[in-house]
Design an enzyme around this catalytic site. Sequence first.
Site, PDB file in Angstrom:
ATOM      1  CG  ASN A 249      -6.757  -0.940   2.292  1.00  0.00           C
ATOM      2  OD1 ASN A 249      -6.214  -0.456   1.305  1.00  0.00           O
ATOM      3  ND2 ASN A 249      -6.080  -1.515   3.267  1.00  0.00           N
TER       4      ASN A 249
ATOM      5  CB  CYS B 116      -0.944   0.005   1.201  1.00  0.00           C
ATOM      6  SG  CYS B 116      -1.982  -1.437   1.234  1.00  0.00           S
TER       7      CYS B 116
ATOM      8  CG  HIS C 195      -3.081   3.257   2.923  1.00  0.00           C
ATOM      9  ND1 HIS C 195      -3.835   3.013   1.806  1.00  0.00           N
ATOM     10  CD2 HIS C 195      -2.967   2.059   3.573  1.00  0.00           C
ATOM     11  CE1 HIS C 195      -4.164   1.729   1.781  1.00  0.00           C
ATOM     12  NE2 HIS C 195      -3.659   1.126   2.841  1.00  0.00           N
TER      13      HIS C 195
HETATM   14  N1  ACO Z   1     -17.704  -9.188  11.508  1.00  0.00           N
HETATM   15  C1  ACO Z   1     -17.978  -9.539  12.759  1.00  0.00           C
HETATM   16  N2  ACO Z   1     -17.027  -9.908  13.637  1.00  0.00           N
HETATM   17  C2  ACO Z   1     -15.771  -9.905  13.222  1.00  0.00           C
HETATM   18  C3  ACO Z   1     -15.407  -9.537  11.916  1.00  0.00           C
HETATM   19  C4  ACO Z   1     -16.444  -9.187  11.056  1.00  0.00           C
HETATM   20  N3  ACO Z   1     -16.215  -8.783   9.777  1.00  0.00           N
HETATM   21  N4  ACO Z   1     -14.064  -9.630  11.818  1.00  0.00           N
HETATM   22  C5  ACO Z   1     -13.607 -10.029  12.990  1.00  0.00           C
HETATM   23  N5  ACO Z   1     -14.615 -10.207  13.842  1.00  0.00           N
HETATM   24  C6  ACO Z   1     -14.571 -10.628  15.229  1.00  0.00           C
HETATM   25  C7  ACO Z   1     -13.315 -11.371  15.584  1.00  0.00           C
HETATM   26  O1  ACO Z   1     -13.466 -12.723  15.247  1.00  0.00           O
HETATM   27  C8  ACO Z   1     -13.242 -11.164  17.068  1.00  0.00           C
HETATM   28  O2  ACO Z   1     -14.093 -12.053  17.694  1.00  0.00           O
HETATM   29  P1  ACO Z   1     -13.670 -12.752  19.067  1.00  0.00           P
HETATM   30  O3  ACO Z   1     -13.524 -11.606  20.034  1.00  0.00           O
HETATM   31  O4  ACO Z   1     -14.812 -13.636  19.343  1.00  0.00           O
HETATM   32  O5  ACO Z   1     -12.370 -13.442  18.787  1.00  0.00           O
HETATM   33  C9  ACO Z   1     -13.831  -9.770  17.246  1.00  0.00           C
HETATM   34  O6  ACO Z   1     -14.551  -9.470  16.050  1.00  0.00           O
HETATM   35  C10 ACO Z   1     -12.795  -8.686  17.476  1.00  0.00           C
HETATM   36  O7  ACO Z   1     -11.762  -8.880  16.561  1.00  0.00           O
HETATM   37  P2  ACO Z   1     -10.512  -7.932  16.560  1.00  0.00           P
HETATM   38  O8  ACO Z   1      -9.491  -8.517  15.630  1.00  0.00           O
HETATM   39  O9  ACO Z   1     -10.101  -7.564  17.934  1.00  0.00           O
HETATM   40  O10 ACO Z   1     -11.142  -6.641  15.892  1.00  0.00           O
HETATM   41  P3  ACO Z   1     -10.423  -5.259  15.700  1.00  0.00           P
HETATM   42  O11 ACO Z   1     -11.144  -4.238  16.450  1.00  0.00           O
HETATM   43  O12 ACO Z   1      -8.950  -5.367  15.834  1.00  0.00           O
HETATM   44  O13 ACO Z   1     -10.731  -5.003  14.152  1.00  0.00           O
HETATM   45  C11 ACO Z   1      -9.698  -5.079  12.008  1.00  0.00           C
HETATM   46  C12 ACO Z   1     -10.248  -5.889  13.164  1.00  0.00           C
HETATM   47  C13 ACO Z   1     -10.826  -4.262  11.423  1.00  0.00           C
HETATM   48  C14 ACO Z   1      -9.187  -6.039  10.958  1.00  0.00           C
HETATM   49  C15 ACO Z   1      -8.600  -4.140  12.518  1.00  0.00           C
HETATM   50  O14 ACO Z   1      -7.669  -4.871  13.289  1.00  0.00           O
HETATM   51  C16 ACO Z   1      -7.872  -3.450  11.408  1.00  0.00           C
HETATM   52  O15 ACO Z   1      -8.434  -2.658  10.695  1.00  0.00           O
HETATM   53  N6  ACO Z   1      -6.577  -3.711  11.282  1.00  0.00           N
HETATM   54  C17 ACO Z   1      -5.789  -3.108  10.238  1.00  0.00           C
HETATM   55  C18 ACO Z   1      -6.068  -3.836   8.965  1.00  0.00           C
HETATM   56  C19 ACO Z   1      -5.341  -3.184   7.846  1.00  0.00           C
HETATM   57  O16 ACO Z   1      -5.228  -1.996   7.741  1.00  0.00           O
HETATM   58  N7  ACO Z   1      -4.835  -4.002   6.984  1.00  0.00           N
HETATM   59  C20 ACO Z   1      -4.067  -3.520   5.929  1.00  0.00           C
HETATM   60  C21 ACO Z   1      -4.169  -4.599   4.993  1.00  0.00           C
HETATM   61  S1  ACO Z   1      -2.973  -4.648   3.856  1.00  0.00           S
HETATM   62  C22 ACO Z   1      -3.267  -3.566   2.716  1.00  0.00           C
HETATM   63  O17 ACO Z   1      -3.484  -2.409   3.010  1.00  0.00           O
HETATM   64  C23 ACO Z   1      -3.362  -4.093   1.313  1.00  0.00           C
END
Ligand code: ACO
Length: 351
Positions: free
Chosen positions: A308, A138, A278
């Site tokens: 994203n 990214c 980003h």
């Molecule tokens: N719907 C419902 N529940 C969900 C989902 C969903 N889509 N996804 C995860 N959960 C659940 C998990 O299973 C977890 O359940 P549990 O507590 O029973 O285990 C709960 O929600 C909390 O999960 P967390 O991982 O703590 O959620 P968090 O608040 O961290 O959010 C997220 C997750 C959105 C992925 C966040 O961590 C994030 O945005 N991270 C950065 C991701 C990113 O920017 N990636 C870049 C990718 S690479 C690129 O840019 C190409």
Amino acid sequence: MKETPAKKPGEDPASEASLDGKPYRSPVVAVLGVGSYTPERVLNNEDLERMVDTSDEWIVTRTGIRERHIISEEQATSDLGIEAGKRALAQAGLSAGELELILLATATPDQITPATVCHIQRELGAPRAAGFDMNAACTGFVNALMTGHQLIAGGGFANALIIGADALSTITDYEDRESCVLFGDGAGALVIGAGDGPGVVMDHIVGMDGTGAEMIRVNAGGSRQPASHETIERREHFLRMDGRKVFRFAVAKICELVEEVTTRNGLSLDDIDLIVPHQANLRILEAARRGLGLDADRVMANVDRYGNTSNASIPLALDEAAREGRLQPGMLVILVAFGGGLTWGATLLRW
Ligand code: ACO
């Protein structure tokens, strides 16, 4: 817009151009045009509710994303880049035939070889243009902008089309609820060159830390693990990430880069009119904004409508900011990116 001395490419590489009397690092290369494109098909949170175990409420609260655009079956990354490129060229008043360089930042090339930029060159009708693809996940767009800037400043090229384009939907696992809610497809482009344009490219910071390579990855389909029936069955051609680690890294990196590019140009945060980060997750943008102590109107956010879009996200957001009139002549703008690798980068622009 504040007058900047016009220089031919290659002239005076140690430019004495100044920003309110303070020196800045790069020779004068202007942003001549901006453009973006997103495919027509929209995938909203209700659609995703029907595909995986998720809810609109969860997605909006955790990511701020409401919908994203997804390519049609006939489209590939190059098609997105071509449209964004055409729009940027039109705004720059430059014909494709005059283009000397095209750089494409993408993590989702049309195919492994040839470079996707070749398809873009052909379809734009830019026979004079050299070019290559760049992959820094990214962060690629900032790397490409820096490369184009330096190649023009070094005298080798008079202009460049810098495109960030990705079709992340093609490497998204729509059975993985944690990642599939995040991604969308799109493209954005800047034409840069010597001359008078709405923006001046001033400085860049880029970096990487390969010890974080596992944090965001696609395991199969490359030379380490070529495509096979087994890799397909194991769904290893899809993007995997450690969401929480990426989140923490992103917030810290945005703050660090904004402060560094500001300070090393003799500026303070009060001088910066708009930050275009980003667009990965609204909570990341909000946490970084609070960390920097900035008001909401100084951080561009459109992740709610596009998700994203990887390399497209910064030029897509910059184009939107320009069209909304949020960029006025003389404004100081920071583009700031982070991504897989890990990689990161920031660009300072004067609009
Ligand atoms: N719907 C419902 N529940 C969900 C989902 C969903 N889509 N996804 C995860 N959960 C659940 C998990 O299973 C977890 O359940 P549990 O507590 O029973 O285990 C709960 O929600 C909390 O999960 P967390 O991982 O703590 O959620 P968090 O608040 O961290 O959010 C997220 C997750 C959105 C992925 C966040 O961590 C994030 O945005 N991270 C950065 C991701 C990113 O920017 N990636 C870049 C990718 S690479 C690129 O840019 C190409």
